[in-house]
Structure formats: C-alpha cells, structure tokens
Design a protein around this motif. Structure first.
Motif, short mmCIF file in Angstrom:
data_model
loop_
_atom_site.label_atom_id
_atom_site.label_comp_id
_atom_site.label_asym_id
_atom_site.label_seq_id
_atom_site.Cartn_x
_atom_site.Cartn_y
_atom_site.Cartn_z
N ALA A 256 41.04 56.22 41.78
CA ALA A 256 40.06 55.18 41.51
C ALA A 256 39.04 55.07 42.64
O ALA A 256 37.93 54.60 42.44
CB ALA A 256 40.74 53.84 41.28
N SER A 257 39.43 55.51 43.83
CA SER A 257 38.52 55.53 44.97
C SER A 257 38.85 56.77 45.79
O SER A 257 39.96 57.28 45.70
CB SER A 257 38.65 54.26 45.82
OG SER A 257 39.97 54.17 46.32
N PRO A 258 37.89 57.24 46.58
CA PRO A 258 38.18 58.43 47.38
C PRO A 258 39.37 58.19 48.30
O PRO A 258 39.35 57.28 49.12
CB PRO A 258 36.89 58.63 48.19
CG PRO A 258 35.84 57.89 47.44
CD PRO A 258 36.54 56.76 46.75
N SER A 259 40.43 58.96 48.09
CA SER A 259 41.65 58.78 48.87
C SER A 259 42.48 60.05 48.75
O SER A 259 42.46 60.73 47.74
CB SER A 259 42.43 57.59 48.33
OG SER A 259 43.70 57.53 48.94
N ALA B 144 47.68 56.33 45.37
CA ALA B 144 46.46 55.52 45.18
C ALA B 144 46.30 55.20 43.69
O ALA B 144 46.70 55.98 42.83
CB ALA B 144 45.25 56.28 45.70
N LYS C 136 44.93 55.01 40.01
CA LYS C 136 44.24 56.04 39.23
C LYS C 136 43.43 55.39 38.12
O LYS C 136 43.69 54.27 37.70
CB LYS C 136 45.26 56.99 38.61
CG LYS C 136 46.18 57.65 39.62
CD LYS C 136 45.68 59.01 39.97
CE LYS C 136 46.73 59.81 40.69
NZ LYS C 136 46.37 60.22 42.00
N LYS C 137 42.45 56.13 37.64
CA LYS C 137 41.63 55.70 36.51
C LYS C 137 41.38 56.93 35.62
O LYS C 137 41.50 58.07 36.09
CB LYS C 137 40.30 55.11 36.98
CG LYS C 137 39.40 56.14 37.66
CD LYS C 137 38.04 55.56 38.01
CE LYS C 137 37.16 56.70 38.55
NZ LYS C 137 35.79 56.37 38.59
N TYR D 271 33.10 61.72 37.65
CA TYR D 271 34.10 62.62 38.22
C TYR D 271 33.78 64.06 37.83
O TYR D 271 33.83 64.97 38.67
CB TYR D 271 35.50 62.24 37.75
CG TYR D 271 36.54 63.22 38.24
CD1 TYR D 271 37.07 63.12 39.52
CD2 TYR D 271 36.95 64.28 37.44
CE1 TYR D 271 38.00 64.04 39.99
CE2 TYR D 271 37.87 65.21 37.90
CZ TYR D 271 38.39 65.08 39.18
OH TYR D 271 39.29 66.01 39.64
N GLU E 176 29.91 56.33 33.66
CA GLU E 176 31.15 55.60 33.39
C GLU E 176 31.83 56.04 32.10
O GLU E 176 32.93 55.59 31.79
CB GLU E 176 30.87 54.10 33.35
CG GLU E 176 30.41 53.57 34.70
CD GLU E 176 30.06 52.09 34.66
OE1 GLU E 176 30.27 51.44 33.61
OE2 GLU E 176 29.57 51.59 35.68
#
Length: 112
Positions: free
Chosen positions: A34-37, A42, A44-45, A51, A94
């Motif tokens: 969901a965010s840069p990690s 972390a 997820k989406k 992406y 999105e």
C-alpha cells in the motif's frame, strides 16, 4: 501469492522504448504494498494502474524513461486506454487491474 495477467500495448512510437515490441503479456502481483516498503508484513492493496506504470518502467522499459513517465504517472501526451475506454473514465491511476485487462498506451506527440 496470486497474480494478474494483463495485456499491454504501445503505439504512436512508444513501442520504440519497449524493445520495439507493440504488444506484451505481463504477469504482476494481484496485491502490492500500500506504500513503498520492503517489509513483507506491510499492508497490501489490489494492483492498480499506477503500480502497472511503475512496473513497466522498472521491468520492460529499455531507454529514456522520461518519455514515458513524469511525476509518477504517464507523461502528458500519452493516451491511456483501459479495455478500449479512456482511463479518465475508469479512475486513471487508481483503476484496480483485473485478470485479462487490456491496457493501451498511445503517444499523441509526433515529431515534425
């Protein structure tokens, strides 16, 4: 981990940046951070068009990234179609990708 297979096409000269191949079948993760990690735990989406654009830049683009991506999205002058509909009607970056989607990138800028 589940994946999505999507068809990606390039036109209007963009194919020159992608090994001079107009059509690609790509498989990407269905769920992405969901965010840069780098943390595997972390949140997820579902994979979205933003992406996919970054994935294409990192994995298929052979040269001159500035002709494809600008400020985290496709640069102005590139028409993006999602299953033959303008991506503006689908939520732009999105838009959540689905199995079998067809994404087309067409450059509308031509040299003279």
């Amino acid at each position: 981990m589940s994946t999505l297979a999507v068809k990606v096409e390039f036109g209007g000269g963009l194919e020159l940046l992608f090994s001079n191949e107009r059509s690609h079948r790509v498989t990407i993760p269905a769920l992405v951070p969901a965010s840069p990690s780098t943390d595997d735990d972390a949140p997820k989406k579902p994979a979205d068009l933003t992406y996919l654009i970054h994935w294409l830049k990192d994995n298929l683009l052979k040269e001159r990234a500035e002709l494809f991506v600008e400020n985290g999205t496709v640069r102005p002058g590139i028409l993006v179609l999602v299953n033959d509909a303008d991506w503006e009607l689908e939520g732009e970056g999105e838009y959540q990708l689905k199995e079998g989607d067809e994404i087309v990138f067409i450059s509308t800028l031509h040299g003279g």
